[in-house]
Enzyme design. Structure first.
Site, PDB file in Angstrom:
ATOM      1  N   PRO A   2       0.772  -1.231  -0.036  1.00  0.00           N
ATOM      2  CA  PRO A   2       0.000   0.056  -0.040  1.00  0.00           C
ATOM      3  C   PRO A   2       1.025   1.272   0.030  1.00  0.00           C
ATOM      4  O   PRO A   2       1.752   1.289   0.622  1.00  0.00           O
ATOM      5  CB  PRO A   2      -0.900  -0.130   1.124  1.00  0.00           C
ATOM      6  CG  PRO A   2      -0.239  -1.127   2.184  1.00  0.00           C
ATOM      7  CD  PRO A   2       0.726  -1.994   1.175  1.00  0.00           C
ATOM      8  N   GLU A   3       0.492   2.057  -0.934  1.00  0.00           N
ATOM      9  CA  GLU A   3       1.280   3.492  -0.850  1.00  0.00           C
ATOM     10  C   GLU A   3       0.151   4.391  -0.750  1.00  0.00           C
ATOM     11  O   GLU A   3      -1.165   4.021  -0.178  1.00  0.00           O
ATOM     12  CB  GLU A   3       2.185   3.908  -2.224  1.00  0.00           C
ATOM     13  CG  GLU A   3       2.878   2.637  -2.458  1.00  0.00           C
ATOM     14  CD  GLU A   3       3.692   2.644  -4.030  1.00  0.00           C
ATOM     15  OE1 GLU A   3       3.620   3.897  -4.162  1.00  0.00           O
ATOM     16  OE2 GLU A   3       4.061   1.715  -4.235  1.00  0.00           O
ATOM     17  N   HIS A  93      -2.662 -14.836  11.000  1.00  0.00           N
ATOM     18  CA  HIS A  93      -1.724 -13.622  10.856  1.00  0.00           C
ATOM     19  C   HIS A  93      -2.451 -12.386  11.485  1.00  0.00           C
ATOM     20  O   HIS A  93      -1.721 -11.124  10.994  1.00  0.00           O
ATOM     21  CB  HIS A  93      -1.648 -13.451   9.019  1.00  0.00           C
ATOM     22  CG  HIS A  93      -0.789 -14.473   8.375  1.00  0.00           C
ATOM     23  ND1 HIS A  93       0.464 -15.056   8.987  1.00  0.00           N
ATOM     24  CD2 HIS A  93      -1.341 -15.541   7.595  1.00  0.00           C
ATOM     25  CE1 HIS A  93       0.904 -16.081   8.105  1.00  0.00           C
ATOM     26  NE2 HIS A  93      -0.068 -16.155   7.377  1.00  0.00           N
ATOM     27  N   ARG A 112       3.357 -10.380   6.827  1.00  0.00           N
ATOM     28  CA  ARG A 112       4.974 -10.112   7.072  1.00  0.00           C
ATOM     29  C   ARG A 112       5.274  -9.471   8.254  1.00  0.00           C
ATOM     30  O   ARG A 112       6.371  -9.586   8.722  1.00  0.00           O
ATOM     31  CB  ARG A 112       5.306  -9.201   5.798  1.00  0.00           C
ATOM     32  CG  ARG A 112       5.287  -9.476   4.595  1.00  0.00           C
ATOM     33  CD  ARG A 112       6.588 -10.595   4.071  1.00  0.00           C
ATOM     34  NE  ARG A 112       6.742 -10.741   2.791  1.00  0.00           N
ATOM     35  CZ  ARG A 112       5.772 -11.593   2.390  1.00  0.00           C
ATOM     36  NH1 ARG A 112       5.070 -12.335   3.163  1.00  0.00           N
ATOM     37  NH2 ARG A 112       6.030 -12.007   0.970  1.00  0.00           N
TER      38      ARG A 112
END
Length: 276
Positions: A2-3, A93, A112
């Site tokens: 995501p940006e 997660h 991550r």
DNA sequence: CTCTGGTCCTGTACGC
DNA sequence: TGCGTACAGGACCAGA
């Protein structure tokens, strides 16, 4: 990853889903995600009883505005928020759970585990990292031609490195930098001092335009990105060079190359983007 | 000042 | 088939 456009789309979905709700409990399954306070128990205690008044954003950071605190959240590569019923099974997660007064939960999931959360007394978040050193966003008034040119003329770095530098302009990440450079017909390894006024103006305009177009398309769903409703964006279909290694340039038919610049995988068209 | 490299992580894509 | 390994990446930090 995501940006700015993806984070803005997430922000909008979160406002609809959780603004006005009160946090009654917080569960932390992976304490390293909580960067401040240092003890995640303090993070949990402080949040209990706080109402989510609004959700703001600067660059790629989400800022949950509570009664007495600001919760600054960065999704990094894979972080995502979603709302669940309490009885829904918890994915392996999922690392942080905010139990809400309405009987539902806001869950933070991050394969991550790169994402971060900082909790600050409301209003003090701008004085310290991670927000204190952020530059202006591409479409802000502060991101003027003179400001941008000033930064570009005072460094010997490659343009790609500068566009990724969040202290100069915030919101662009690896995908959109490659896109903005392609649309501006500028090679990622151009030294910024060699850029003409016209090229600087084009870069500035294309940065704002590219991000705005992506926001309008719901962001780019490369890898696993989705908003907090679980909806994907469509801007990945509009990307001109990112992820198109060995494919033909849409503009000239040359083969899109992938090289490493500023430590990042970098896509560009060797014919459209000449390094002079 | 600025570059490089390490750190944090794990799913994916390789090579053998 | 299965194993081992390299790789990806945003921000930050240490060291050169």
């Amino acid at each position: 990853m995501p940006e700015l456009p993806e984070v803005e789309v997430v922000r909008r979905s979160l406002v609809e889903l959780v603004a006005g709700q009160r946090i009654i409990d917080v569960k932390v399954g992976w304490p390293k995600i909580i960067k401040s306070p240092e003890q995640h128990e303090q993070f949990q205690d402080a949040l209990k009883g706080q109402t989510i008044r609004d959700i703001d954003r600067k660059g790629k950071f989400l800022i949950f505005l509570l009664d007495d605190y600001s919760l600054v959240s960065h999704l990094r590569m894979e972080g995502k928020y979603s709302k669940h019923k309490t009885e829904d099974p918890v994915d392996k997660h999922t690392h942080v759970i905010f139990c809400l007064s309405g009987g539902e939960e806001l869950r933070y999931r991050d394969v991550r585990k790169f994402g971060t959360m900082h909790l600050f007394a409301k209003g003090s978040e701008w004085a310290v990292p991670p927000l204190s050193n952020l530059g202006p966003e591409p479409f802000s008034y502060e991101f003027s031609f003179d400001y941008f040119k000033g930064k570009l003329m005072k460094t010997d770095r490659f343009i790609k490195a500068v566009l990724l530098d969040q202290t100069i302009v915030t919101g662009l990440g690896n995908i959109y930098v490659d896109e903005v450079l392609f649309r501006s017909r500028i090679h990622p390894e151009r030294k910024t001092k060699t850029l003409s006024d016209q090229e600087i103006l084009t870069l500035k305009e294309q940065a704002a335009l590219t991000l705005q177009e992506s926001i309008n398309a719901g962001g780019s769903s490369v890898n696993t990105y989705m908003n907090s409703y679980g909806q994907i964006g469509t801007y990945q279909n509009e990307l001109k060079v990112y992820g198109r290694k060995d494919e033909e340039c849409y503009h000239c038919g040359a083969i899109v190359q992938k090289i490493k610049v500023a430590g990042r995988g970098t896509h560009f068209c060797p014919a459209c983007q000449v390094c002079n």
